[in-house]
Design an enzyme around this catalytic site. Structure first.
Site, mmCIF file in Angstrom:
data_model
loop_
_atom_site.group_PDB
_atom_site.id
_atom_site.type_symbol
_atom_site.label_atom_id
_atom_site.label_comp_id
_atom_site.label_asym_id
_atom_site.label_seq_id
_atom_site.Cartn_x
_atom_site.Cartn_y
_atom_site.Cartn_z
ATOM 1 N N ASP A 106 -41.563 28.607 34.218
ATOM 2 C CA ASP A 106 -42.526 28.299 35.199
ATOM 3 C C ASP A 106 -44.024 28.403 34.675
ATOM 4 O O ASP A 106 -44.187 30.066 34.324
ATOM 5 C CB ASP A 106 -42.487 28.867 36.535
ATOM 6 C CG ASP A 106 -43.542 28.608 37.650
ATOM 7 O OD1 ASP A 106 -44.535 27.978 37.082
ATOM 8 O OD2 ASP A 106 -43.290 28.784 38.625
ATOM 9 N N TYR A 160 -57.432 19.946 42.657
ATOM 10 C CA TYR A 160 -56.989 19.336 41.461
ATOM 11 C C TYR A 160 -58.137 19.279 40.469
ATOM 12 O O TYR A 160 -58.143 19.612 39.322
ATOM 13 C CB TYR A 160 -56.352 18.032 41.586
ATOM 14 C CG TYR A 160 -55.831 17.413 40.327
ATOM 15 C CD1 TYR A 160 -54.618 17.738 39.707
ATOM 16 C CD2 TYR A 160 -56.552 16.286 39.857
ATOM 17 C CE1 TYR A 160 -53.987 16.934 38.869
ATOM 18 C CE2 TYR A 160 -55.893 15.657 38.775
ATOM 19 C CZ TYR A 160 -54.737 15.861 38.228
ATOM 20 O OH TYR A 160 -54.314 15.149 37.320
ATOM 21 N N ALA A 218 -59.520 22.693 39.263
ATOM 22 C CA ALA A 218 -58.568 23.014 38.345
ATOM 23 C C ALA A 218 -58.973 22.355 36.879
ATOM 24 O O ALA A 218 -59.167 23.043 35.746
ATOM 25 C CB ALA A 218 -57.042 22.773 38.561
HETATM 26 P P1 NDP Z 1 -45.374 14.185 36.266
HETATM 27 O O1 NDP Z 1 -45.524 14.654 37.527
HETATM 28 O O2 NDP Z 1 -44.827 12.860 35.675
HETATM 29 O O3 NDP Z 1 -44.871 15.255 34.998
HETATM 30 C C1 NDP Z 1 -45.205 16.713 35.449
HETATM 31 C C2 NDP Z 1 -44.665 17.508 34.351
HETATM 32 O O4 NDP Z 1 -45.012 18.955 34.469
HETATM 33 C C3 NDP Z 1 -43.068 17.477 34.497
HETATM 34 O O5 NDP Z 1 -42.476 17.569 33.161
HETATM 35 C C4 NDP Z 1 -42.805 18.767 35.057
HETATM 36 O O6 NDP Z 1 -41.465 19.469 34.886
HETATM 37 C C5 NDP Z 1 -43.930 19.807 34.769
HETATM 38 N N1 NDP Z 1 -44.251 20.872 35.540
HETATM 39 C C6 NDP Z 1 -44.615 20.936 36.656
HETATM 40 N N2 NDP Z 1 -44.820 22.037 37.242
HETATM 41 C C7 NDP Z 1 -44.530 22.978 36.438
HETATM 42 C C8 NDP Z 1 -44.427 24.220 36.159
HETATM 43 N N3 NDP Z 1 -44.913 25.265 37.269
HETATM 44 N N4 NDP Z 1 -43.779 25.038 35.168
HETATM 45 C C9 NDP Z 1 -43.486 24.001 34.094
HETATM 46 N N5 NDP Z 1 -43.510 22.789 34.152
HETATM 47 C C10 NDP Z 1 -44.202 22.229 35.359
HETATM 48 O O7 NDP Z 1 -47.007 14.369 35.626
HETATM 49 P P2 NDP Z 1 -47.991 13.379 34.461
HETATM 50 O O8 NDP Z 1 -47.144 13.137 33.095
HETATM 51 O O9 NDP Z 1 -48.407 12.335 35.068
HETATM 52 O O10 NDP Z 1 -48.905 14.490 34.132
HETATM 53 C C11 NDP Z 1 -49.168 15.072 32.900
HETATM 54 C C12 NDP Z 1 -50.267 16.135 33.020
HETATM 55 O O11 NDP Z 1 -51.412 14.721 32.826
HETATM 56 C C13 NDP Z 1 -50.802 16.700 34.236
HETATM 57 O O12 NDP Z 1 -51.562 17.885 33.699
HETATM 58 C C14 NDP Z 1 -51.692 15.814 35.065
HETATM 59 O O13 NDP Z 1 -52.550 16.340 35.917
HETATM 60 C C15 NDP Z 1 -52.354 15.139 33.789
HETATM 61 N N6 NDP Z 1 -53.092 13.895 34.177
HETATM 62 C C16 NDP Z 1 -52.277 12.659 34.668
HETATM 63 C C17 NDP Z 1 -52.988 11.795 35.140
HETATM 64 C C18 NDP Z 1 -51.981 10.566 35.436
HETATM 65 O O14 NDP Z 1 -52.326 9.557 35.947
HETATM 66 N N7 NDP Z 1 -50.699 10.528 35.641
HETATM 67 C C19 NDP Z 1 -54.230 11.366 34.872
HETATM 68 C C20 NDP Z 1 -54.884 12.584 34.455
HETATM 69 C C21 NDP Z 1 -54.530 13.681 34.096
HETATM 70 P P3 NDP Z 1 -40.344 19.098 35.646
HETATM 71 O O15 NDP Z 1 -39.797 17.959 35.311
HETATM 72 O O16 NDP Z 1 -39.372 20.192 35.357
HETATM 73 O O17 NDP Z 1 -40.563 19.091 37.229
#
Ligand code: NDP
Length: 248
Positions: free
Chosen positions: A63, A155, A158
């Site tokens: 985490d 969000y 952050a």
């Molecule tokens: P997803 O929800 O598809 O994936 C999130 C990922 O983060 C998963 O691999 C999840 O792991 C992991 N995760 C969440 N919480 C934790 C934690 N506490 N510790 C370790 N791993 C964690 O997100 P996206 O791919 O859409 O987003 C990726 C990044 O890009 C994020 O930071 C998001 O804010 C940013 N972003 C996304 C945008 C979008 O339009 N999609 C736009 C702008 C920014 P698990 O599979 O184990 O849950």
């Protein structure tokens, strides 16, 4: 050192943007650590794709918001691999709601997972990168951190915080050959955005000059550049990958 011997750690590498980043770095020949917290089967699938891309990888479950877990697991990776050259702080969550009704727990969860995590993971790798005199740290921020968004004060705060973190880290680490940058994606098709109703997606598209949502590969391509030798003179910057919806 050539790019094909480098070790990368991608937080949140199991799905979405993180998975695309893992595969892209694997295509560059890097050995990729795939972090995740809750979905081992998704992380296994990323590992399969990394191997299909011609490289090797390993799972790194922890985490990113848990101080002790980050310290212990990253130390274990450094002991096992001997180095980490590239860190992608990508893990992120949303807990949306208008501020008037937002619970403090939702503020804390998003700040801890999306911002404090980048501080913790970067701190855990930076000494090694400084010793190596080479490193790339990339925070995945968001267009929302620059524009703001009703319903996302936690969000947006952050993500805006990540840009300040990157600029300050960039100044601290530049003399040691370590660059620190942000990528600010716009709206990218992943699990995070899949929940948006079709009419919201249509109205988003209308605000994007390129007329479409982005893909995880669009972000991964930008990460690959900032993780490469080609970006050696770029630090403290935010690269916007948003189809033109926001032009700073
Ligand atoms: P997803 O929800 O598809 O994936 C999130 C990922 O983060 C998963 O691999 C999840 O792991 C992991 N995760 C969440 N919480 C934790 C934690 N506490 N510790 C370790 N791993 C964690 O997100 P996206 O791919 O859409 O987003 C990726 C990044 O890009 C994020 O930071 C998001 O804010 C940013 N972003 C996304 C945008 C979008 O339009 N999609 C736009 C702008 C920014 P698990 O599979 O184990 O849950």
């Amino acid at each position: 050192m050539s790019e094909d011997r480098r070790i990368a750690l991608v937080t949140g590498g199991s799905r979405g943007i993180g998975r695309a980043v893992c595969v892209r770095l694997a295509r560059m020949g890097m050995r990729v650590g795939i972090n995740f917290v809750s979905r081992p089967e998704a992380a296994e699938e990323t590992l399969r794709l990394v191997r299909e891309a011609g490289s090797e990888g390993f799972l790194a479950p922890f985490d990113v918001a848990d101080t002790v877990a980050v310290q212990d697991r990253i130390k274990a990776i450094l002991d096992q691999e001997g180095r980490i050259d590239v860190l992608i702080n990508n893990a992120g969550i949303t807990r949306d709601g208008l501020m008037a009704r937002m619970a403090e727990a939702d503020w804390d969860a998003v700040l801890n997972t999306n911002l404090k995590s980048a501080f913790l993971c970067s701190k855990a790798v930076m000494r090694t990168m400084m010793k190596q005199k080479w490193g790339r740290i990339i925070h995945i921020a968001s267009v929302v951190g620059c524009m703001g968004n009703a319903g996302q004060v936690n969000y947006a705060a952050a993500k805006a915080g990540l840009t300040g973190l990157a600029k300050s880290m960039a100044r601290e680490l530049a003399s040691r050959g370590v660059t620190v940058n942000c990528i600010a994606p716009g709206f990218i098709v992943t699990d995070m955005t899949a929940a948006l109703p079709a009419e919201v997606q249509d109205s988003l598209k209308a605000q994007i000059p390129l007329g479409m949502l982005g893909t995880p590969d669009d972000v991964a391509a930008a990460v690959a550049f900032l993780a490469s030798e080609d970006s050696r003179y770029i630090t403290g910057q935010t690269l916007h990958v948003n189809g033109g919806m926001f032009m700073p």
